[in-house]
Design a protein around this motif. Structure first.
Motif, PDB file in Angstrom:
ATOM      1  N   ILE A 168       3.765  47.648  65.083  1.00  0.00           N
ATOM      2  CA  ILE A 168       4.813  46.626  65.198  1.00  0.00           C
ATOM      3  C   ILE A 168       5.029  46.205  66.653  1.00  0.00           C
ATOM      4  CG2 ILE A 168       7.281  46.170  64.906  1.00  0.00           C
ATOM      5  CD1 ILE A 168       7.233  47.875  62.406  1.00  0.00           C
ATOM      6  N   LYS A 169       5.078  47.184  67.570  1.00  0.00           N
ATOM      7  CA  LYS A 169       5.290  46.853  68.980  1.00  0.00           C
ATOM      8  C   LYS A 169       4.119  46.046  69.543  1.00  0.00           C
ATOM      9  CE  LYS A 169       8.411  50.631  70.209  1.00  0.00           C
ATOM     10  NZ  LYS A 169       8.657  51.795  71.097  1.00  0.00           N
ATOM     11  N   THR A 170       2.907  46.424  69.141  1.00  0.00           N
ATOM     12  CA  THR A 170       1.719  45.681  69.582  1.00  0.00           C
ATOM     13  C   THR A 170       1.757  44.261  69.036  1.00  0.00           C
ATOM     14  OG1 THR A 170       0.418  47.721  69.595  1.00  0.00           O
ATOM     15  CG2 THR A 170      -0.800  45.633  69.554  1.00  0.00           C
ATOM     16  N   LYS A 171       2.150  44.138  67.776  1.00  0.00           N
ATOM     17  CA  LYS A 171       2.235  42.821  67.139  1.00  0.00           C
ATOM     18  C   LYS A 171       3.245  41.934  67.866  1.00  0.00           C
ATOM     19  CE  LYS A 171       2.014  42.876  62.685  1.00  0.00           C
ATOM     20  NZ  LYS A 171       2.359  43.027  61.241  1.00  0.00           N
ATOM     21  N   GLU A 172       4.407  42.499  68.181  1.00  0.00           N
ATOM     22  CA  GLU A 172       5.441  41.737  68.887  1.00  0.00           C
ATOM     23  C   GLU A 172       4.968  41.315  70.270  1.00  0.00           C
ATOM     24  OE1 GLU A 172       8.827  44.293  68.861  1.00  0.00           O
ATOM     25  OE2 GLU A 172       9.391  43.786  66.786  1.00  0.00           O
ATOM     26  N   LYS A 173       4.267  42.226  70.961  1.00  0.00           N
ATOM     27  CA  LYS A 173       3.748  41.932  72.301  1.00  0.00           C
ATOM     28  C   LYS A 173       2.742  40.788  72.250  1.00  0.00           C
ATOM     29  CE  LYS A 173       0.935  44.048  75.973  1.00  0.00           C
ATOM     30  NZ  LYS A 173       0.200  45.272  76.383  1.00  0.00           N
ATOM     31  N   ILE A 174       1.846  40.828  71.273  1.00  0.00           N
ATOM     32  CA  ILE A 174       0.816  39.793  71.136  1.00  0.00           C
ATOM     33  C   ILE A 174       1.447  38.446  70.799  1.00  0.00           C
ATOM     34  CG2 ILE A 174      -1.097  39.023  69.657  1.00  0.00           C
ATOM     35  CD1 ILE A 174      -1.961  41.997  69.517  1.00  0.00           C
ATOM     36  N   LYS A 175       2.399  38.435  69.882  1.00  0.00           N
ATOM     37  CA  LYS A 175       3.053  37.179  69.492  1.00  0.00           C
ATOM     38  C   LYS A 175       3.839  36.578  70.654  1.00  0.00           C
ATOM     39  CE  LYS A 175       3.412  37.845  64.494  1.00  0.00           C
ATOM     40  NZ  LYS A 175       4.310  37.904  63.324  1.00  0.00           N
ATOM     41  N   LYS A 176       4.483  37.444  71.419  1.00  0.00           N
ATOM     42  CA  LYS A 176       5.240  36.976  72.583  1.00  0.00           C
ATOM     43  C   LYS A 176       4.303  36.354  73.615  1.00  0.00           C
ATOM     44  CE  LYS A 176       8.443  38.528  76.183  1.00  0.00           C
ATOM     45  NZ  LYS A 176       9.146  39.702  76.779  1.00  0.00           N
ATOM     46  N   LYS A 177       3.171  37.023  73.876  1.00  0.00           N
ATOM     47  CA  LYS A 177       2.199  36.512  74.850  1.00  0.00           C
ATOM     48  C   LYS A 177       1.582  35.199  74.358  1.00  0.00           C
ATOM     49  CE  LYS A 177       1.335  38.035  78.136  1.00  0.00           C
ATOM     50  NZ  LYS A 177       1.860  37.727  79.509  1.00  0.00           N
ATOM     51  N   ALA A 178       1.311  35.124  73.053  1.00  0.00           N
ATOM     52  CA  ALA A 178       0.739  33.902  72.481  1.00  0.00           C
ATOM     53  C   ALA A 178       1.685  32.721  72.689  1.00  0.00           C
ATOM     54  CB  ALA A 178       0.459  34.097  70.994  1.00  0.00           C
ATOM     55  N   LYS A 179       2.967  32.981  72.515  1.00  0.00           N
ATOM     56  CA  LYS A 179       3.975  31.924  72.703  1.00  0.00           C
ATOM     57  C   LYS A 179       4.054  31.520  74.169  1.00  0.00           C
ATOM     58  CE  LYS A 179       8.739  30.789  71.494  1.00  0.00           C
ATOM     59  NZ  LYS A 179      10.001  31.273  70.867  1.00  0.00           N
ATOM     60  N   GLU A 180       4.011  32.510  75.064  1.00  0.00           N
ATOM     61  CA  GLU A 180       4.077  32.228  76.507  1.00  0.00           C
ATOM     62  C   GLU A 180       2.891  31.371  76.956  1.00  0.00           C
ATOM     63  OE1 GLU A 180       4.200  36.003  78.392  1.00  0.00           O
ATOM     64  OE2 GLU A 180       6.299  36.419  77.867  1.00  0.00           O
ATOM     65  N   LEU A 181       1.718  31.653  76.388  1.00  0.00           N
ATOM     66  CA  LEU A 181       0.511  30.929  76.785  1.00  0.00           C
ATOM     67  C   LEU A 181       0.374  29.575  76.087  1.00  0.00           C
ATOM     68  CD1 LEU A 181      -2.040  33.902  76.793  1.00  0.00           C
ATOM     69  CD2 LEU A 181      -1.013  32.775  78.788  1.00  0.00           C
ATOM     70  N   GLY A 182       1.268  29.317  75.113  1.00  0.00           N
ATOM     71  CA  GLY A 182       1.209  28.044  74.409  1.00  0.00           C
ATOM     72  C   GLY A 182       0.113  27.985  73.368  1.00  0.00           C
ATOM     73  N   PHE A 183      -0.175  29.124  72.754  1.00  0.00           N
ATOM     74  CA  PHE A 183      -1.236  29.186  71.751  1.00  0.00           C
ATOM     75  C   PHE A 183      -0.856  28.405  70.497  1.00  0.00           C
ATOM     76  CE2 PHE A 183      -2.937  31.405  67.944  1.00  0.00           C
ATOM     77  CZ  PHE A 183      -4.291  31.144  68.142  1.00  0.00           C
ATOM     78  N   VAL A 184      -1.774  27.555  70.041  1.00  0.00           N
ATOM     79  CA  VAL A 184      -1.611  26.809  68.800  1.00  0.00           C
ATOM     80  C   VAL A 184      -2.733  27.232  67.858  1.00  0.00           C
ATOM     81  CG1 VAL A 184      -1.564  24.549  67.703  1.00  0.00           C
ATOM     82  CG2 VAL A 184      -0.582  24.836  69.985  1.00  0.00           C
TER      83      VAL A 184
ATOM     84  N   ALA B 219      -2.745  40.578  64.296  1.00  0.00           N
ATOM     85  CA  ALA B 219      -1.324  40.510  64.646  1.00  0.00           C
ATOM     86  C   ALA B 219      -0.743  39.139  64.331  1.00  0.00           C
ATOM     87  CB  ALA B 219      -1.139  40.826  66.130  1.00  0.00           C
ATOM     88  N   LEU B 220      -1.485  38.097  64.692  1.00  0.00           N
ATOM     89  CA  LEU B 220      -1.012  36.731  64.458  1.00  0.00           C
ATOM     90  C   LEU B 220      -0.970  36.385  62.974  1.00  0.00           C
ATOM     91  CD1 LEU B 220      -2.821  34.800  67.344  1.00  0.00           C
ATOM     92  CD2 LEU B 220      -0.442  35.591  67.268  1.00  0.00           C
ATOM     93  N   ASN B 221      -1.764  37.100  62.179  1.00  0.00           N
ATOM     94  CA  ASN B 221      -1.792  36.863  60.731  1.00  0.00           C
ATOM     95  C   ASN B 221      -0.989  37.907  59.958  1.00  0.00           C
ATOM     96  OD1 ASN B 221      -3.522  34.476  60.318  1.00  0.00           O
ATOM     97  ND2 ASN B 221      -5.058  35.721  61.358  1.00  0.00           N
ATOM     98  N   ASN B 222      -0.170  38.681  60.719  1.00  0.00           N
ATOM     99  CA  ASN B 222       0.758  39.649  60.123  1.00  0.00           C
ATOM    100  C   ASN B 222       0.079  40.720  59.258  1.00  0.00           C
ATOM    101  OD1 ASN B 222       3.337  38.777  61.144  1.00  0.00           O
ATOM    102  ND2 ASN B 222       3.123  36.969  59.841  1.00  0.00           N
ATOM    103  N   TYR B 223      -1.076  41.173  59.670  1.00  0.00           N
ATOM    104  CA  TYR B 223      -1.721  42.259  58.938  1.00  0.00           C
ATOM    105  C   TYR B 223      -0.907  43.536  59.149  1.00  0.00           C
ATOM    106  CZ  TYR B 223      -6.006  39.801  57.593  1.00  0.00           C
ATOM    107  OH  TYR B 223      -6.901  38.953  56.996  1.00  0.00           O
ATOM    108  N   PRO B 224      -0.774  44.366  58.111  1.00  0.00           N
ATOM    109  CA  PRO B 224       0.075  45.559  58.204  1.00  0.00           C
ATOM    110  C   PRO B 224      -0.515  46.692  59.044  1.00  0.00           C
ATOM    111  CG  PRO B 224      -1.024  45.482  56.064  1.00  0.00           C
ATOM    112  CD  PRO B 224      -1.326  44.178  56.755  1.00  0.00           C
TER     113      PRO B 224
END
Length: 338
Positions: free
Chosen positions: A30-46, A21-26
């Motif tokens: 889409i909803k799962t990808k958005e959920k994961i990216k949102k959570k990654a941002k909330e947790l401060g993932f670098v 999801a973080l590497n935009n694999y097809p």
């Protein structure tokens, strides 16, 4: 430090899914990808860039090769907008930009050697001598390459509609009543050849015979070259009723040069430029010009480069970006038509 395992636990999915999801694999919903990216941002993932490079076998680095003949570099008013769009689109897709040169740390090397040294994934080339052996070498290499405003059978190209641009601009002047038109053209490169073709096409369709004195050699973005072009035109026994300049800055320098000799614009001679940059709106009367879509040129080049490097392929796709005629007060019917 937050890891993909922390994100997987928080989202209730596998670490493999998070990675994809973080590497935009097809193959990730889409909803799962958005959920994961949102959570990654909330947790401060670098993201660990080295780990990402190893897992994807890419450096996430796009090279930009840009050497304009006017030597204005990144301050070039037209190409700076194109390159900014390349940069923004690349960054949006998670890529960094590296400028390619013949010198790295004081060591001379070819463009291809620089790309290999930096492990560049793909390259966007703009405003350069495309016939240069090193440029040809890079385009013929295995590295995905996209060129801007150059037609090549080997690589993909994003091109402004230069033929149509000069055709429409010349046709506009002809519609105003001009028949004695001079085109002060820029550096002798592919873009110039295309614009001269559009110029001749408009004359031919209007039944106006083309003669060599309708072309005056000048240079893109160079003050003195365009002043010299005006000086050459002023030596003629009969002045043209309209002059097209290679770009907007050239047109403004041309206007000033004409006025310094007592020639009124547009009363005595109509003038037009090319590019549609903001400075044309700042002079009075407003400059007649052709507006190029710099943002789309840059974005399309960036997106095409990313598409090629992610599919690990090369092609010679051609994408033409439209232009827009901007009528202004620097062009009016010639005196005989008034």
């Amino acid at each position: 430090m937050v890891t993909i395992y922390d994100i997987a636990k928080a989202c209730g999915c596998s670490s493999a899914t998070v990675s994809k999801a973080l590497n935009n694999y097809p193959d990730v919903n889409i909803k799962t990808k958005e959920k994961i990216k949102k959570k990654a941002k909330e947790l401060g993932f670098v993201p660990n860039l080295q780990a990402r490079a190893l897992s994807t076998k890419r450096t996430w680095n796009i090279g930009v090769l840009f050497e304009d003949k006017s030597n204005s570099g990144l301050t070039h008013y037209y190409f700076s907008q194109v390159l900014q769009a390349v940069k923004e689109q690349a960054e949006e897709k998670g890529y960094d930009i590296t400028f390619i040169s013949k010198n790295l740390g004081g060591v001379d090397m070819s463009y291809l050697e620089h790309c290999n040294r930096r492990n560049i994934d793909g390259v966007v080339i703009a405003c350069i001598d495309f016939k240069d052996n090193q440029v040809q070498e890079l385009m013929a290499s295995k590295i995905p390459v996209v060129v801007i405003d150059y037609d090549s059978e080997f690589v993909s190209a994003i091109m402004s509609d230069n033929v149509r641009g000069l055709y429409e601009l010349t046709s506009y002047l002809i519609a105003l009543g001009h028949r004695d038109i001079v085109y002060a053209y820029g550096h002798e490169v592919y873009v110039t050849e295309e614009r001269i073709r559009g110029f001749k096409k408009a004359l031919d369709e209007a039944g106006i015979p083309f003669t060599e004195d309708m072309l005056v050699k000048s240079r893109y973005s160079e003050k003195q070259a365009n002043i010299d072009a005006v000086e050459e035109i002023l030596k003629r026994e009969k002045l043209p009723t309209a002059v097209l300049f290679p770009d907007d800055y050239a047109a403004i320098w041309g206007i000033n040069a004409f006025r310094n000799h007592g020639v009124k614009i547009p009363e005595d001679i109509s003038v037009a430029g090319f590019d549609g940059v903001e400075i044309g709106e700042m002079i009075f009367p407003r400059l007649t010009t052709i507006k190029q879509n710099t943002v789309r040129l840059g974005k399309e080049a960036s997106l095409k480069c990313i598409q090629l490097l992610e599919s690990k392929s090369k092609d010679n796709t051609k994408i033409t970006v439209g232009i827009e005629l901007i009528p202004g007060g620097t062009a009016m019917p010639p005196k005989t038509q008034m």
